[in-house]
Structure formats: structure tokens, C-alpha cells
Design an enzyme around this catalytic site. Structure first.
Site, PDB file in Angstrom:
ATOM      1  N   HIS A   1       9.566  -9.056  10.003  1.00 54.99           N
ATOM      2  CA  HIS A   1      10.831  -8.356   9.734  1.00 54.99           C
ATOM      3  C   HIS A   1      11.781  -9.209   8.898  1.00 54.99           C
ATOM      4  CE1 HIS A   1      10.565  -5.654  13.599  1.00 54.99           C
ATOM      5  NE2 HIS A   1       9.450  -5.641  12.887  1.00 54.99           N
TER       6      HIS A   1
ATOM      7  N   LYS B   1       4.954 -10.456  20.022  1.00 56.40           N
ATOM      8  CA  LYS B   1       5.800 -10.025  21.140  1.00 56.40           C
ATOM      9  C   LYS B   1       4.963  -9.835  22.401  1.00 56.40           C
ATOM     10  CE  LYS B   1      10.091  -7.931  19.894  1.00 56.40           C
ATOM     11  NZ  LYS B   1      10.931  -6.738  20.015  1.00 56.40           N
TER      12      LYS B   1
ATOM     13  N   SER C   1      19.993   6.667  18.739  1.00 58.42           N
ATOM     14  CA  SER C   1      19.317   5.381  18.806  1.00 58.42           C
ATOM     15  C   SER C   1      20.307   4.233  18.540  1.00 58.42           C
ATOM     16  CB  SER C   1      18.177   5.410  17.780  1.00 58.42           C
ATOM     17  OG  SER C   1      17.414   4.288  17.849  1.00 58.42           O
TER      18      SER C   1
ATOM     19  N   GLU D   1       0.841  -1.194   0.000  1.00 53.79           N
ATOM     20  CA  GLU D   1       0.000   0.000   0.000  1.00 53.79           C
ATOM     21  C   GLU D   1       0.884   1.255   0.000  1.00 53.79           C
ATOM     22  OE1 GLU D   1      -3.070   0.610  -0.340  1.00 53.79           O
ATOM     23  OE2 GLU D   1      -3.158   2.675   0.378  1.00 53.79           O
TER      24      GLU D   1
ATOM     25  N   GLU E   1      16.942  -3.372   7.443  1.00 58.12           N
ATOM     26  CA  GLU E   1      15.787  -4.084   8.008  1.00 58.12           C
ATOM     27  C   GLU E   1      14.530  -3.668   7.255  1.00 58.12           C
ATOM     28  OE1 GLU E   1      14.454  -4.811  12.459  1.00 58.12           O
ATOM     29  OE2 GLU E   1      13.669  -2.899  11.737  1.00 58.12           O
TER      30      GLU E   1
HETATM   31  P1  0O2 Z   1      13.299   2.519  15.778  1.00 61.99           P
HETATM   32  O1  0O2 Z   1      14.362   2.761  14.836  1.00 61.99           O
HETATM   33  O2  0O2 Z   1      12.937   3.709  16.583  1.00 61.99           O
HETATM   34  O3  0O2 Z   1      12.110   1.851  15.187  1.00 61.99           O
HETATM   35  P2  0O2 Z   1      15.453  -4.637  19.812  1.00 61.99           P
HETATM   36  O4  0O2 Z   1      16.246  -5.329  20.837  1.00 61.99           O
HETATM   37  O5  0O2 Z   1      13.991  -5.000  19.815  1.00 61.99           O
HETATM   38  O6  0O2 Z   1      15.645  -3.151  19.796  1.00 61.99           O
HETATM   39  P3  0O2 Z   1      16.227  -6.156  17.440  1.00 61.99           P
HETATM   40  O7  0O2 Z   1      16.763  -7.362  18.056  1.00 61.99           O
HETATM   41  O8  0O2 Z   1      16.990  -5.575  16.304  1.00 61.99           O
HETATM   42  O9  0O2 Z   1      16.086  -5.020  18.488  1.00 61.99           O
HETATM   43  O10 0O2 Z   1      14.806  -6.420  17.047  1.00 61.99           O
HETATM   44  P4  0O2 Z   1      13.468  -6.350  16.474  1.00 61.99           P
HETATM   45  O11 0O2 Z   1      12.601  -7.016  17.448  1.00 61.99           O
HETATM   46  O12 0O2 Z   1      13.508  -6.859  15.108  1.00 61.99           O
HETATM   47  O13 0O2 Z   1      13.092  -4.792  16.532  1.00 61.99           O
HETATM   48  C1  0O2 Z   1      13.539  -3.836  15.698  1.00 61.99           C
HETATM   49  C2  0O2 Z   1      12.469  -2.802  15.474  1.00 61.99           C
HETATM   50  O14 0O2 Z   1      11.165  -3.398  15.467  1.00 61.99           O
HETATM   51  C3  0O2 Z   1      12.364  -1.728  16.534  1.00 61.99           C
HETATM   52  O15 0O2 Z   1      13.295  -0.742  16.274  1.00 61.99           O
HETATM   53  C4  0O2 Z   1      10.947  -1.225  16.328  1.00 61.99           C
HETATM   54  O16 0O2 Z   1      10.851  -0.402  15.187  1.00 61.99           O
HETATM   55  C5  0O2 Z   1      10.222  -2.507  16.040  1.00 61.99           C
HETATM   56  N1  0O2 Z   1       9.723  -3.101  17.279  1.00 61.99           N
HETATM   57  C6  0O2 Z   1      10.169  -4.226  17.880  1.00 61.99           C
HETATM   58  N2  0O2 Z   1       9.473  -4.488  18.975  1.00 61.99           N
HETATM   59  C7  0O2 Z   1       8.538  -3.523  19.102  1.00 61.99           C
HETATM   60  C8  0O2 Z   1       7.494  -3.255  20.052  1.00 61.99           C
HETATM   61  O17 0O2 Z   1       7.274  -3.977  21.026  1.00 61.99           O
HETATM   62  N3  0O2 Z   1       6.745  -2.141  19.822  1.00 61.99           N
HETATM   63  C9  0O2 Z   1       6.941  -1.313  18.761  1.00 61.99           C
HETATM   64  N4  0O2 Z   1       6.157  -0.246  18.638  1.00 61.99           N
HETATM   65  N5  0O2 Z   1       7.918  -1.539  17.860  1.00 61.99           N
HETATM   66  C10 0O2 Z   1       8.703  -2.622  18.031  1.00 61.99           C
HETATM   67  P5  0O2 Z   1      13.839   0.194  17.435  1.00 61.99           P
HETATM   68  O18 0O2 Z   1      15.197  -0.243  17.774  1.00 61.99           O
HETATM   69  O19 0O2 Z   1      12.868   0.288  18.544  1.00 61.99           O
HETATM   70  O20 0O2 Z   1      13.993   1.565  16.799  1.00 61.99           O
END
Ligand code: 0O2
Length: 266
Positions: free
Chosen positions: A121, A113, A52, A41, A140
Site C-alpha cells: 500500500h 497481516k 465505511s 495488468e 491509497e
Molecule cells: P474497503 O474500502 O472496503 O477496502 P484499517 O484499520 O485496516 O481499516 P488502515 O490503517 O488504513 O485501516 O489500513 P490498511 O491496513 O492499509 O488497510 C486499508 C485497506 O486495506 C482496507 O480497507 C482493505 O481494503 C485492505 N485490507 C487491509 N487489511 C485487510 C485484510 O486483512 N483483508 C482484506 N481482505 N483486506 C484488507 P477497508 O477499510 O477495509 O475498506
């Protein structure tokens, strides 16, 4: 690390995000041009902010020299779909591409989660051309429905507000909202074919109208104004009837007229 060095490191990631967004937007255009429903979309992208990146490195004890390998989401692209079924279609389109190699996937649709977060992802390898030559980097790709995105965006801002210390009544509300989002996606999937049919006909109609108008515009250049006015009046008459089949027939006839004048219809 100095600001200038950060800029140099992040520069190829900015290019990657821009290229990836353009490529996915082009996929949407290609579907529409072929009168096809697009499983994508909309698409957006961002390069992770330095703060970050630093926060993630600290939280996961990643040394600076391992940053590019271990912080996999420096480049991030978000693909929004209308229906949950589209997520798999998009993932298989990505898997079939030559310019993106999938490194890993995280399926938060099958494994929701704890927070209630749902999304799919992919970490991909992607190569950009820089002044120093090709650079292979990671990006990603988050694929989710509009409803999932709505929830995740709200939850993300609340996480930011409460900085990891969300009050139980907010967590509870978010959890209920996450359940409502699951039901909403299921409801939408149940009427998916009707919605898709409606969108396809409206897309086909707007493509035909666009082609007809282009053709009339081109005919203006090669034939008399009187003749073109006649064609235009006929088009307006048929358009007003809202009869799609008549419009298709008119489109085909116009194509033949345009061919006679060696005018390209589209
Ligand atoms: P941004 O850039 O602000 O979006 P993690 O330990 O979860 O930080 P990992 O292992 O790389 O990192 O994992 P994952 O689970 O693939 O998560 C990466 C991104 O997924 C996060 O980026 C979020 O954008 C999203 N995400 C993951 N879990 C959640 C959640 O519970 N709620 C929301 N709203 N988004 C989530 P960042 O790092 O938060 O940064």
C-alpha cells in the site's frame, strides 16, 4: 453531516480516482504501444462509502474535522499485477512521478497481516483542480498480484458476512488458502520469463498485424484496388505461414511502399 455536504466533500475524491485510473490505464497502453510487457495488468478505483468512512472514524476515534487528514483511503486505487516482481516496478514508477507524492507505505508482503492478507500500500498526495482552485488530497494505492487479489476479495466478503466474528474453521481454511497463494505466486515467478516471452511475442504480432491492416486501409485511398488486393493477398499468405520474421519483413516492405505514396503506415 448533511448528504449534500458529504457530496461536496467527496466530489474531488471522485475526480482524483477517475484521473488516477486513467493515468494508470494510460501507462498500460504506453507499454503495449512500445511492444513492452506492462507491469500493470489492470487498475480499478473507488471512493469509500460514507458508511465505511463513518465506521473507520468511529473505530479509530477520528473527529469529523480531522477526517480528510486521518482517513487516508477516501480515494482508493487498486493496481493488479501478474507477478510479485511487478509490484516493486510499479511502486518505483509511482515514486518517480511528478504528479504523485508518496506520503507513506505499508508493505504487507514483507509483513503479512495476521489474517494472511498480502498487498503493498502507498498513501500518496495528489492534486485535483476544482471550481475553488487546486485541492491536494490523499489517496491509497493498493498494489497486489492477481492471486493476492483473489484471496483478499474472498476474505473481504467473508469478513463482511461474519462481521468480525469469523468461525475458526473458516479462518483456518483462509489461512491455508493464503499459504497456497504464496506458493502460486512463487511458482508463477519461477516461469515468469517464459510467460513474459510468450506474451511479448503475441503482443508484438498483434501490433504488427494492426499496423499492416491500417496501412492497407490507407493504401486503398491512394492507389488502385488491384494493387491493394495483391498486397492484401500477400499479407494473408504470410499470415497463414505463422512465420513471425516473414511478417516483420513484409511490414518493413509495406512501410516503404506506404512512404512512396506519402501514406502514414500507423
Ligand atoms: P474497503 O474500502 O472496503 O477496502 P484499517 O484499520 O485496516 O481499516 P488502515 O490503517 O488504513 O485501516 O489500513 P490498511 O491496513 O492499509 O488497510 C486499508 C485497506 O486495506 C482496507 O480497507 C482493505 O481494503 C485492505 N485490507 C487491509 N487489511 C485487510 C485484510 O486483512 N483483508 C482484506 N481482505 N483486506 C484488507 P477497508 O477499510 O477495509 O475498506
Amino acid at each position: 453531516m448533511e448528504i449534500q455536504l458529504w457530496r461536496n466533500i467527496l466530489c474531488p475524491y471522485e475526480l482524483a480516482v477517475r484521473e488516477l485510473v486513467v493515468k494508470f490505464e494510460h501507462l498500460i497502453d504506453e507499454h503495449h504501444r512500445h511492444d513492452m510487457y506492462s507491469p500493470i495488468e489492470s487498475v480499478s478505483g473507488r471512493v469509500k462509502s460514507v458508511s465505511s468512512i463513518l465506521e473507520k472514524m468511529q473505530r479509530k476515534s477520528i473527529p469529523l474535522e480531522r477526517m480528510e487528514e486521518e482517513v487516508e483511503d477516501i480515494a482508493g486505487v487498486r493496481i493488479i499485477c501478474q507477478f510479485e516482481e511487478d509490484i516493486e516496478t510499479v511502486a518505483s514508477i509511482i515514486a518517480g512521478r511528478q504528479d504523485m507524492q508518496i506520503k507513506s507505505e505499508k508493505d504487507y508482503l514483507k509483513h503479512i497481516k495476521q489474517s494472511g492478507y498480502r498487498s503493498y500500500h502507498l498513501i500518496i498526495y495528489y492534486t485535483v483542480e476544482t471550481l475553488e482552485g487546486p485541492k491536494r488530497l490523499q489517496a491509497e494505492i493498493q498494489i497486489r498480484t492477481m492471486a493476492m487479489n483473489f484471496w483478499a476479495t474472498i476474505e473481504h466478503s467473508l469478513q463482511y458476512k461474519y462481521k468480525g466474528d469469523m468461525p475458526p474453521h473458516v479462518t483456518d481454511r483462509l489461512s491455508k488458502a493464503a499459504d497456497a497463494i504464496i506458493s502460486l505466486d512463487q511458482e508463477m515467478s519461477a516461469v515468469r520469463s517464459e510467460i513474459m516471452d510468450a506474451q511479448n511475442s503475441s503482443l508484438m504480432q498483434s501490433n504488427i498485424v494492426r499496423d499492416i491492416l491500417t496501412c492497407i486501409e490507407n493504401l486503398y485511398k491512394v492507389t488502385s484496388q488491384r494493387e491493394v488486393m495483391k498486397i492484401q493477398d500477400e499479407f494473408l499468405r504470410i499470415y497463414a505461414t505463422k512465420d513471425f520474421e516473414q511478417l516483420q519483413r513484409f511490414h518493413r516492405q509495406l512501410d516503404i511502399i506506404a512512404e512512396g505514396y506519402h501514406v502514414q503506415a500507423v
